[in-house]
Design a protein around this motif. Sequence first.
Motif, mmCIF file in Angstrom:
data_model
loop_
_atom_site.group_PDB
_atom_site.id
_atom_site.type_symbol
_atom_site.label_atom_id
_atom_site.label_comp_id
_atom_site.label_asym_id
_atom_site.label_seq_id
_atom_site.Cartn_x
_atom_site.Cartn_y
_atom_site.Cartn_z
ATOM 1 N N SER A 152 4.457 10.884 -3.197
ATOM 2 C CA SER A 152 3.815 11.667 -2.127
ATOM 3 C C SER A 152 4.074 11.045 -0.764
ATOM 4 N N ILE A 153 4.000 9.703 -0.719
ATOM 5 C CA ILE A 153 4.188 9.016 0.567
ATOM 6 C C ILE A 153 5.641 9.152 1.035
ATOM 7 N N VAL A 154 6.585 8.985 0.098
ATOM 8 C CA VAL A 154 8.005 9.130 0.446
ATOM 9 C C VAL A 154 8.250 10.538 0.993
ATOM 10 N N LYS A 155 7.615 11.522 0.338
ATOM 11 C CA LYS A 155 7.774 12.918 0.756
ATOM 12 C C LYS A 155 7.164 13.148 2.144
ATOM 13 N N LEU A 156 6.007 12.537 2.384
ATOM 14 C CA LEU A 156 5.320 12.726 3.663
ATOM 15 C C LEU A 156 6.083 12.072 4.816
ATOM 16 N N VAL A 157 6.396 10.787 4.663
ATOM 17 C CA VAL A 157 7.014 10.071 5.789
ATOM 18 C C VAL A 157 8.538 10.232 5.807
ATOM 19 N N LYS A 158 9.060 10.894 4.778
ATOM 20 C CA LYS A 158 10.500 11.157 4.628
ATOM 21 C C LYS A 158 11.299 9.865 4.717
ATOM 22 N N MET A 159 10.790 8.835 4.071
ATOM 23 C CA MET A 159 11.464 7.538 4.093
ATOM 24 C C MET A 159 11.250 6.825 2.775
ATOM 25 N N ALA A 183 0.839 -1.201 0.000
ATOM 26 C CA ALA A 183 0.000 0.000 0.000
ATOM 27 C C ALA A 183 0.874 1.251 0.000
ATOM 28 N N LEU A 184 1.929 1.247 0.808
ATOM 29 C CA LEU A 184 2.761 2.441 0.937
ATOM 30 C C LEU A 184 3.706 2.639 -0.252
ATOM 31 N N TYR A 185 4.336 1.567 -0.702
ATOM 32 C CA TYR A 185 5.397 1.715 -1.708
ATOM 33 C C TYR A 185 5.189 0.866 -2.955
ATOM 34 N N GLY A 186 4.054 0.131 -3.022
ATOM 35 C CA GLY A 186 3.919 -0.889 -4.052
ATOM 36 C C GLY A 186 3.683 -0.401 -5.446
ATOM 37 N N GLU A 187 4.695 -0.536 -6.276
ATOM 38 C CA GLU A 187 4.484 -0.356 -7.707
ATOM 39 C C GLU A 187 5.008 -1.632 -8.313
ATOM 40 N N LEU A 188 4.140 -2.507 -8.747
ATOM 41 C CA LEU A 188 4.646 -3.749 -9.318
ATOM 42 C C LEU A 188 4.954 -3.510 -10.785
ATOM 43 N N LYS A 189 6.217 -3.730 -11.145
ATOM 44 C CA LYS A 189 6.692 -3.354 -12.480
ATOM 45 C C LYS A 189 6.213 -4.331 -13.566
ATOM 46 N N LYS A 209 11.481 3.316 0.409
ATOM 47 C CA LYS A 209 11.103 1.934 0.728
ATOM 48 C C LYS A 209 12.251 1.221 1.464
ATOM 49 N N ASP A 210 13.473 1.447 0.982
ATOM 50 C CA ASP A 210 14.641 0.804 1.618
ATOM 51 C C ASP A 210 14.773 1.240 3.069
ATOM 52 N N ALA A 211 14.674 2.544 3.308
ATOM 53 C CA ALA A 211 14.807 3.061 4.677
ATOM 54 C C ALA A 211 13.696 2.497 5.565
ATOM 55 N N PHE A 212 12.477 2.442 5.029
ATOM 56 C CA PHE A 212 11.334 1.919 5.784
ATOM 57 C C PHE A 212 11.589 0.459 6.161
ATOM 58 N N MET A 213 12.080 -0.306 5.199
ATOM 59 C CA MET A 213 12.311 -1.734 5.452
ATOM 60 C C MET A 213 13.456 -1.959 6.419
ATOM 61 N N HIS A 214 14.421 -1.029 6.417
ATOM 62 C CA HIS A 214 15.578 -1.196 7.301
ATOM 63 C C HIS A 214 15.301 -0.761 8.731
ATOM 64 N N THR A 215 14.280 0.052 8.922
ATOM 65 C CA THR A 215 14.060 0.585 10.265
ATOM 66 C C THR A 215 12.810 -0.004 10.915
ATOM 67 N N ILE A 271 22.032 -6.578 12.805
ATOM 68 C CA ILE A 271 21.135 -5.633 13.486
ATOM 69 C C ILE A 271 21.476 -4.201 13.073
ATOM 70 N N ARG A 272 22.777 -3.917 12.984
ATOM 71 C CA ARG A 272 23.170 -2.565 12.553
ATOM 72 C C ARG A 272 22.694 -2.314 11.127
ATOM 73 N N LYS A 273 22.709 -3.381 10.297
ATOM 74 C CA LYS A 273 22.235 -3.237 8.914
ATOM 75 C C LYS A 273 20.727 -3.008 8.901
ATOM 76 N N LEU A 274 20.017 -3.782 9.733
ATOM 77 C CA LEU A 274 18.562 -3.633 9.810
ATOM 78 C C LEU A 274 18.185 -2.212 10.224
ATOM 79 N N LEU A 275 18.993 -1.647 11.116
ATOM 80 C CA LEU A 275 18.704 -0.300 11.593
ATOM 81 C C LEU A 275 19.263 0.767 10.654
ATOM 82 N N GLY A 276 19.887 0.299 9.573
ATOM 83 C CA GLY A 276 20.430 1.244 8.595
ATOM 84 C C GLY A 276 21.651 1.976 9.118
#
Length: 222
Positions: free
Chosen positions: A118-125, A46-52, A127-133, A156-161
Amino acid sequence: MILNSLDLLNFKKYTEKSFKFDEGLVGIIGKNGSGKSTIFEAILFALYGELKNKGSKELIRNSSVSEKEPVSVSLEFEFDGLTYKVVREFRGKALSANAKFYKNEELITTGAKEVTNSIVKLVKMSKDAFMHTLFASQKELTSLSNLKPEDRKKIIRKLLGLEKIDAIESMLTEKSRGLKREIDAFREVLLSIDEIVAKERAIKAHNENKTQINATLIEIQL
Ligand SMILES: Nc1ncnc2c1ncn2[C@@H]1O[C@H](COP(=O)(O)OP(=O)(O)OP(=O)(O)O)[C@@H](O)[C@H]1O
Ligand SMILES: [Mg+2]
């Protein structure tokens, strides 16, 4: 970000399903294959899904429904005190992607790419950052328990970015070592305070001597 509700239509194993996320901590419990991970996939979608490609679109459509049925994911969430809703759907044989983004029930963005932006701009994250945090996949978490402590720390450090910060830290340490070496090299050719005072005295005496000689010269010329 606080999730309010998720509505799924023909998304993977869910033909029609609504989830309400009440206040507080929400746990999702179910047998293997009951559709727990699918809920997280749907939120991410829903947040980042663009299926190519068509292949990945085919995989998300419920296998028991015909190609005419739309696939839709709708997520309502709160961010900075405002309520947002993102709706993504695939329609028709070509599975053309569409998306709508609402802020307090007012449509603010349409189009799959535009909504993602728009979502990236709003949440300032991204998809990669969202998945890592905020979002760790089951596979990543399961593998953690089988690891040696130092490898677990790395993951864990990688997961937290944080791995980028680690890289910057070691770059800065290397730079400061280089600067220290340069300072030490300069220190060897620099004079001590006593030496500077002695040299200043010598210069002063030399200048006084010069003034005296100049005065004598002028006297002689006269
Ligand atoms: N397109 C689809 N149509 C119908 N069912 C699907 C589709 N894609 C996946 N499934 C089904 O969804 C189930 C997997 O769901 P999911 O991975 O969310 O389960 P889970 O609760 O996370 O399981 P586990 O506890 O094993 O991690 C499988 O039974 C799979 O057959
Ligand atoms: Mg799972």
